[in-house]
Design a protein around this motif. Structure first.
Motif, mmCIF file in Angstrom:
data_model
loop_
_atom_site.group_PDB
_atom_site.id
_atom_site.type_symbol
_atom_site.label_atom_id
_atom_site.label_comp_id
_atom_site.label_asym_id
_atom_site.label_seq_id
_atom_site.Cartn_x
_atom_site.Cartn_y
_atom_site.Cartn_z
ATOM 1 N N SER A 70 18.257 -4.786 -19.894
ATOM 2 C CA SER A 70 17.769 -3.482 -19.456
ATOM 3 C C SER A 70 16.407 -3.162 -20.097
ATOM 4 O O SER A 70 15.502 -2.658 -19.439
ATOM 5 C CB SER A 70 18.802 -2.427 -19.808
ATOM 6 O OG SER A 70 18.528 -1.234 -19.176
ATOM 7 N N ARG A 73 13.765 -5.308 -18.388
ATOM 8 C CA ARG A 73 13.419 -4.834 -17.045
ATOM 9 C C ARG A 73 12.479 -3.643 -17.078
ATOM 10 O O ARG A 73 11.645 -3.475 -16.193
ATOM 11 C CB ARG A 73 14.685 -4.434 -16.286
ATOM 12 C CG ARG A 73 15.459 -5.621 -15.795
ATOM 13 C CD ARG A 73 16.618 -5.149 -14.952
ATOM 14 N NE ARG A 73 17.805 -5.922 -15.268
ATOM 15 C CZ ARG A 73 18.968 -5.402 -15.628
ATOM 16 N NH1 ARG A 73 19.124 -4.104 -15.705
ATOM 17 N NH2 ARG A 73 19.974 -6.181 -15.911
ATOM 18 N N ARG A 74 12.631 -2.812 -18.081
ATOM 19 C CA ARG A 74 11.769 -1.637 -18.212
ATOM 20 C C ARG A 74 10.298 -2.029 -18.329
ATOM 21 O O ARG A 74 9.403 -1.293 -17.935
ATOM 22 C CB ARG A 74 12.214 -0.863 -19.453
ATOM 23 C CG ARG A 74 11.530 0.459 -19.665
ATOM 24 C CD ARG A 74 12.152 1.182 -20.843
ATOM 25 N NE ARG A 74 13.521 1.579 -20.572
ATOM 26 C CZ ARG A 74 13.844 2.645 -19.854
ATOM 27 N NH1 ARG A 74 12.904 3.397 -19.346
ATOM 28 N NH2 ARG A 74 15.089 2.946 -19.628
ATOM 29 N N MET A 101 14.167 5.469 -10.307
ATOM 30 C CA MET A 101 14.972 4.416 -10.940
ATOM 31 C C MET A 101 14.346 3.999 -12.274
ATOM 32 O O MET A 101 15.049 3.619 -13.206
ATOM 33 C CB MET A 101 15.070 3.180 -10.035
ATOM 34 C CG MET A 101 15.806 3.399 -8.745
ATOM 35 S SD MET A 101 17.513 3.880 -8.978
ATOM 36 C CE MET A 101 18.291 2.317 -9.371
ATOM 37 N N PRO B 114 15.487 -0.689 -14.653
ATOM 38 C CA PRO B 114 16.001 -0.712 -16.027
ATOM 39 C C PRO B 114 17.139 0.285 -16.216
ATOM 40 O O PRO B 114 17.055 1.164 -17.052
ATOM 41 C CB PRO B 114 14.779 -0.315 -16.849
ATOM 42 C CG PRO B 114 14.006 0.561 -15.944
ATOM 43 C CD PRO B 114 14.249 0.064 -14.553
ATOM 44 N N VAL B 115 18.153 0.171 -15.409
ATOM 45 C CA VAL B 115 19.286 1.084 -15.551
ATOM 46 C C VAL B 115 20.565 0.260 -15.664
ATOM 47 O O VAL B 115 20.596 -0.900 -15.278
ATOM 48 C CB VAL B 115 19.422 2.011 -14.323
ATOM 49 C CG1 VAL B 115 18.210 2.908 -14.204
ATOM 50 C CG2 VAL B 115 19.619 1.218 -13.046
ATOM 51 N N ASP B 116 21.554 0.888 -16.219
ATOM 52 C CA ASP B 116 22.862 0.264 -16.268
ATOM 53 C C ASP B 116 23.292 -0.034 -14.839
ATOM 54 O O ASP B 116 23.260 0.837 -13.985
ATOM 55 C CB ASP B 116 23.825 1.244 -16.925
ATOM 56 C CG ASP B 116 25.120 0.574 -17.326
ATOM 57 O OD1 ASP B 116 25.584 0.853 -18.424
ATOM 58 O OD2 ASP B 116 25.663 -0.228 -16.540
ATOM 59 N N ARG B 117 23.668 -1.286 -14.573
ATOM 60 C CA ARG B 117 23.930 -1.641 -13.175
ATOM 61 C C ARG B 117 25.120 -0.921 -12.596
ATOM 62 O O ARG B 117 25.232 -0.790 -11.377
ATOM 63 C CB ARG B 117 24.067 -3.150 -13.048
ATOM 64 C CG ARG B 117 22.680 -3.766 -13.037
ATOM 65 C CD ARG B 117 22.675 -5.242 -12.933
ATOM 66 N NE ARG B 117 21.304 -5.721 -12.876
ATOM 67 C CZ ARG B 117 20.948 -6.964 -13.107
ATOM 68 N NH1 ARG B 117 21.850 -7.846 -13.433
ATOM 69 N NH2 ARG B 117 19.690 -7.318 -13.028
#
Ligand SMILES: Nc1ncnc2c1ncn2[C@@H]1O[C@H](COP(=O)(O)OP(=O)(O)OP(=O)(O)O)[C@@H](O)[C@H]1O
Ligand SMILES: [Mg+2]
Lengths: 233, 247
Positions: A70, A73-74, A101, B114-117
């Protein structure tokens, strides 16, 4: 910035990446060159945490994949083969959605800024499914830079773009690189890669077989270098 | 995000708020629901397909079974036909809702965020639930009119809600699994129906109970079963979604 050690990726019995080592420092612009099926897309998908490594370590911006995905990805912006856009939303709505998002601040003005950057402001209220291939690609680039990522992954980003859009993309790429971001780009267009990148890596059958910095090679010799790297493999 | 940074190369940038985990989760989930609803309001593809299908099933049942009016109003028949409609129309919706994500590679776009899936899973599931409830909301009065049965029974509505939650909870997860395969349209029902059978069974039993005015003692076990399934299926989906979508 990107550190990859002994990366292996298998799909069933088929081994695509065979113990690949790769490193890119902050501010580096790496062009990943290689024939069809060499594993370029597979490699980028692993960096993007869309695909799990079978073995080996991947570290991006100080975070490990896959357990800190995570955080990785940010800091990542991705332009892939597909535009990653919703046909039934307008350009503006698509960017606004992705902005949420990513938790982008001042979303409205940021979206306007990005639309201006990719030259889609006049068509911002049109549904993406009515866009041409190149316009979708422009928006895909806008989508990827929306949250101002530190590391950008581009998979053949010039495919389908006209002269103007290619020039726009080159400007975006140069600007991203100039601001100290790290870029990895795959390409089949050696001339274009020679123009943009600060380093050239050749990938063949799942390993990097050669790597050269821009100041160590004449642009005209890149093709010869590429051919030789493939022959040695 | 409370993950330790191993090395620091840039100050925390503007544009990346340090939201708490819960806020980020809800924001992402809300964005996914908003996106699905806006696209649907525009195209109406999903709802119109589900609705036309549902109405056709009602008609086909009418002609195929050729029942006399008294039998037609039997609670077992009504409950059975209603849930057959919901299950099949629901499959159509689930397939479509995932196909949209696959169309221009959007699923990858979601997975890159970028989040919890599980926020993506719950967003998709909530959107699917809204569509399913809308179809049910339209089917019930039409069914009532055509067959002259009173379906406006609060107990029945509760059962429909609980049953739909369970159905959508499993269905969204399995649709995400099936969408990776080439044969996704056929694959989803094959995967989904066996798994969701207990939900349907409990929902049909409870619906029948409410329609023929059974004692609460008889219905309550089925309701409890539905609630248990809803919780278990949501929890399982929450845990495995990440593994299902990553190759
Ligand atoms: N999901 C998958 N399942 C099985 N094999 C795969 C999968 N994805 C990629 N491959 C295989 O991995 C190999 C490398 O594919 P990849 O897409 O990474 O190549 P590439 O270097 O990007 O090629 P191109 O220049 O054509 O884009 C190919 O042989 C391909 O068939
Ligand atoms: Mg490729």
């Amino acid at each position: 910035m990107i550190k990859v050690r002994k990366l292996v990726k298998r799909f069933g019995l088929k081994t695509v990446l065979r113990g690949m080592d790769f490193q890119a420092d902050q501010g580096e612009f790496v062009a990943l060159l290689g024939p069809n099926g060499a594993g370029k897309t597979t490699f980028l998908r692993i960096l993007a945490s869309l695909s799990r490594p079978t073995m080996g370590g991947v570290n991006i911006a100080g975070y490990r994949l896959p357990d800190q995905a995570s955080a990785v990805r940010r800091r990542l912006g991705v332009v892939s083969h597909q535009p990653l856009l919703y046909g039934d939303l307008t350009a503006e709505e698509n960017l606004r959605f992705y902005g949420r998002m990513y938790g982008v601040r001042d979303l409205r003005s940021r979206v306007a800024e990005v639309l201006e950057l990719v030259g889609l402001t006049p068509r911002r209220r049109d549904l993406v499914r009515t866009y041409s291939r190149g316009m979708q690609q422009r928006l895909a680039i806008g989508r990827a830079v929306l949250h101002d990522p530190d590391v950008m992954l581009f998979d053949e980003p010039h495919t389908g773009l006209d002269q103007d859009a290619s020039a726009m993309l080159d400007t975006v790429l140069r600007e991203v690189a100039a601001r100290g971001r790290t870029v990895v780009m795959t390409s089949h267009d050696l001339a274009r890669a020679a123009d943009l990148a600060s380093r050239f890596d050749v990938i063949s059958r799942g390993v990097i077989t050669a790597s050269v910095k821009r100041d160590e090679i004449e642009p005209n010799n890149l093709l010869a270098f590429y051919r030789q790297a493939l022959q040695e493999a | 995000m409370t993950i330790e940074r191993e090395s620091s190369y840039l100050p925390e940038k503007q544009g990346i708020p340090a939201d708490s985990k819960a806020v980020g989760f809800l924001r992402a989930m809300g964005a996914v629901v908003w996106k699905d609803l806006s696209a649907e309001i525009r195209s109406r593809e999903l709802l119109s397909a589900m609705l036309i299908f549902a109405l056709l099933v009602i008609l086909i049942f009418n002609f195929a079974l050729d029942l006399d009016p008294a039998t037609r109003r039997e609670p077992t028949i009504t409950a059975g036909v209603l849930w057959v409609i919901f299950v099949f129309a629901g499959t159509l919706g689930l397939n479509r809702s995932m196909a949209i994500e696959k169309d221009r590679g959007c699923l990858d776009g979601l997975l890159l965020a970028p989040v919890d899936r599980s926020a993506i899973y719950f967003g998709k599931a909530l959107g699917n639930l809204v569509f399913m409830l809308m179809v049910e909301f339209i089917v019930l009065p039409i069914y009532s009119l055509l067959y002259n049965v009173n379906l406006f029974n609060p107990g029945l509505l509760l059962v429909i809600l609980l049953g739909s939650i369970g159905y959508v909870a499993v269905g969204t997860l399995l649709a995400a699994m099936a969408v990776q395969a080439r044969t996704r349209d056929i694959l989803l029902p094959i995967l989904l129906f066996p798994v969701v059978l207990p939900v349907i069974l409990a929902a049909v039993k409870a619906s029948t109970g409410f329609l023929d005015g059974s004692e609460m003692e008889v219905i309550r076990p089925w309701i409890n079963l539905l609630i248990a399934y809803d919780i278990i299926f949501s929890a399982v989906a929450f845990m495995v979604f990440d593994y299902v979508v990553e190759e």
